[in-house]
Design an enzyme around this catalytic site. Structure first.
Site, PDB file in Angstrom:
ATOM      1  N   SER A  98       0.814  -1.215   0.000  1.00 19.57           N
ATOM      2  CA  SER A  98       0.000   0.000   0.000  1.00 19.57           C
ATOM      3  C   SER A  98       0.849   1.267   0.000  1.00 19.57           C
ATOM      4  CB  SER A  98      -0.914   0.000   1.233  1.00 19.57           C
ATOM      5  OG  SER A  98      -0.143  -0.086   2.413  1.00 19.57           O
ATOM      6  N   GLN A 100       1.742   4.256   1.798  1.00 20.82           N
ATOM      7  CA  GLN A 100       1.660   4.335   3.247  1.00 20.82           C
ATOM      8  C   GLN A 100       2.701   5.277   3.825  1.00 20.82           C
ATOM      9  OE1 GLN A 100       3.982   0.668   5.071  1.00 20.82           O
ATOM     10  NE2 GLN A 100       2.702  -0.062   3.366  1.00 20.82           N
ATOM     11  N   HIS A 102       4.337   6.149   8.137  1.00 22.57           N
ATOM     12  CA  HIS A 102       4.295   5.768   9.543  1.00 22.57           C
ATOM     13  C   HIS A 102       4.366   7.015  10.416  1.00 22.57           C
ATOM     14  CE1 HIS A 102       4.878   1.841   7.896  1.00 22.57           C
ATOM     15  NE2 HIS A 102       6.067   2.155   7.419  1.00 22.57           N
ATOM     16  N   LYS A 125       7.557   4.149  13.762  1.00 28.02           N
ATOM     17  CA  LYS A 125       8.033   3.035  12.953  1.00 28.02           C
ATOM     18  C   LYS A 125       9.002   3.501  11.865  1.00 28.02           C
ATOM     19  CE  LYS A 125       6.090  -1.058  10.576  1.00 28.02           C
ATOM     20  NZ  LYS A 125       6.443  -0.880   9.162  1.00 28.02           N
ATOM     21  N   GLU A 127      12.157   3.078   9.572  1.00 28.52           N
ATOM     22  CA  GLU A 127      12.625   1.790   9.067  1.00 28.52           C
ATOM     23  C   GLU A 127      13.746   1.964   8.048  1.00 28.52           C
ATOM     24  OE1 GLU A 127       8.786   0.383   7.964  1.00 28.52           O
ATOM     25  OE2 GLU A 127       8.893   1.186   5.932  1.00 28.52           O
ATOM     26  N   HIS A 263       5.620   6.074   1.043  1.00 29.93           N
ATOM     27  CA  HIS A 263       6.387   5.064   0.329  1.00 29.93           C
ATOM     28  C   HIS A 263       5.507   3.865   0.011  1.00 29.93           C
ATOM     29  CE1 HIS A 263       6.757   3.981   4.610  1.00 29.93           C
ATOM     30  NE2 HIS A 263       6.867   2.722   4.209  1.00 29.93           N
ATOM     31  N   ARG A 282      -2.549   4.017   5.659  1.00 37.98           N
ATOM     32  CA  ARG A 282      -2.624   3.658   4.243  1.00 37.98           C
ATOM     33  C   ARG A 282      -3.585   4.571   3.480  1.00 37.98           C
ATOM     34  NH1 ARG A 282      -2.938  -1.071   7.271  1.00 37.98           N
ATOM     35  NH2 ARG A 282      -1.220  -2.556   6.945  1.00 37.98           N
ATOM     36  N   LYS A 288      -7.302  -2.920   2.190  1.00 35.94           N
ATOM     37  CA  LYS A 288      -7.501  -2.590   3.599  1.00 35.94           C
ATOM     38  C   LYS A 288      -8.045  -1.163   3.740  1.00 35.94           C
ATOM     39  CE  LYS A 288      -3.802  -5.650   5.232  1.00 35.94           C
ATOM     40  NZ  LYS A 288      -2.522  -5.752   5.990  1.00 35.94           N
TER      41      LYS A 288
END
Length: 407
Positions: A98, A100, A102, A125, A127, A263, A282, A288
């Site tokens: 998706s 998205q 964070h 989050k 990453e 991203h 998302r 979803k």
């Protein structure tokens, strides 16, 4: 201690043994791969949605840490308490994840407090992703404004969905602040457009693509667009190709994604290390829930080339490299031992002051600290200050990745 790790079979994962995750899982658990199943993620850590367990006792790693707090480093405990602050993963992506982003720590706490049904924990989050086994494709951060302007001029269908007013705001923007505000208006207008207008515009553009010249198809990245549109027909996220940087990471290359950076991973296998969270907001390329208002309000609209997200690896010695993202939750090390490198004596991984998780990604080795042979897919937990020595076995180079707290 050797760990058994959780597998996530999300629909976007590669199927059967074509998946790095499936191969690692088989090596990690000795459970045969189901060729029809998608194998998306292998989770190494203590997150409750996929906790690792100690192989010898079947005890959850978190339970062990709570009873053996000396396994964690002093600074680690001071900053993060009695849990690992990171989650280490392997991913195998067959089709796009998706669109998205964070949330930052404060926003994550607010989302968890008000909507715990959607946002499962109060942590941020950030990453870091590292390509493995060939190129890894992703969309990441907003493109330079000049690129987005060009796409809006060249693709009438996209401009129609975004709307004349928002497009004109972007064209007229002169300062950085004006560009970011105009970009916010354009992306928000796109994401909030009606499903009917999105579907109609996508169909019109897809039907027009065959009539374009080869040069025009390349400049408009039509191959990428049509690949994503084939998997997600009529989805607004297909248009994100023209707002976000397209990046191809070659094997071993990495990038860091901080809070609020939009991203989407597109295709390939990778390793990922992040703060211990599963919070995702998302807004496209997903069946979803799409939390469009939250995403559009929180995004980092700073435009620019993708190189700003790339991470460097620093050389520790002839075999080891490290990479330290700008967050305390995690850092990474990797070791490549040629088959002939440690014939005379074992190689000792640099000792870490914090607990770490080690993944055997290629090859075989013996170690003075473990019984038997370490092989592909095995995952080890090392307590703070613990030594691990490795002696390559066989004719294949040994490749090991290690995750640990960055404090």
């Amino acid at each position: 201690m050797e760990l058994r790790c959780a597998v996530q079979k999300y629909a976007w994962g590669k199927v059967g043994k074509s998946s790095l995750v499936a191969q690692l899982s088989e090596g990690n658990s000795a459970v045969p791969v189901v060729e029809e199943d998608p194998y998306a993620e292998l989770w190494m850590g203590t997150h409750p949605s996929g906790p690792s367990v100690i192989k010898a006792s079947n005890e959850p790693l978190l339970n062990h840490l709570l009873k053996n707090v000396d396994s964690l480093g002093d600074e680690e405990k001071k900053v993060f308490g009695t849990d690992l602050p990171f989650l280490f993963k392997a991913l195998s992506v067959a089709k796009a994840l998706s669109i998205q982003a964070h949330p930052n720590k404060k926003h994550a706490e607010e989302l968890f407090a008000t909507r715990p049904d959607l946002y499962k924990d109060p942590n941020h989050k950030p990453e870091m992703v590292t390509a493995w086994l060939g190129p890894f494709e992703a969309l990441c951060g907003f493109r330079p404004v000049a690129d987005i302007k060009l796409f809006l001029q060249e693709i009438d269908e996209l401009a129609a969905v975004v709307g004349k007013a928002a497009c004109e705001s972007l064209v007229k923007a002169e300062t950085d602040a004006e560009e970011m505000q105009a970009l916010r208006e354009c992306f928000s207008a796109l994401m909030n457009a009606s499903e009917e207008s999105i579907a109609c515009a996508l169909k019109q553009f897809e039907q027009r693509i065959p009539s374009l010249s080869a040069e025009k198809k390349e400049s408009l990245q039509c191959d990428l667009f049509t690949r994503i549109a084939a998997d997600f027909p009529a989805d607004v996220g297909c248009w994100s190709v023209y707002f976000m940087n397209y990046v191809i990471l070659q094997e071993g290359e990495s990038m860091f994604l901080g809070p609020n950076v939009p991203h989407a991973y597109i295709f390939g296998d990778c390793l990922e290390c992040m703060a211990c969270s599963d919070n995702v907001v998302r807004a496209g390329l997903t069946p979803k829930f799409k939390d469009i208002d939250t995403l559009c309000s929180m995004l980092d609209y700073q435009p620019g080339p993708v190189d700003r997200f790339r991470m460097q690896w620093d050389t520790v010695d002839e075999f080891c490299q490290t990479s330290f993202p700008p967050v305390p939750d995690f850092a990474m090390a990797r070791v490549r031992l040629p088959a002939s490198a440690t014939v005379d004596k074992p190689y000792g991984l640099p000792i870490r002051s914090n607990a770490s998780i080690v993944l055997i990604l290629q090859g075989q080795a013996t170690s003075g600290e473990t019984e038997g042979v370490l092989t592909f897919g095995q995952v080890l937990f090392l307590k703070a200050g613990q030594q691990l020595t490795l002696q390559v076995k066989g004719e294949q180079d040994l490749i090991v990745y290690q995750a640990f707290a960055n404090v």
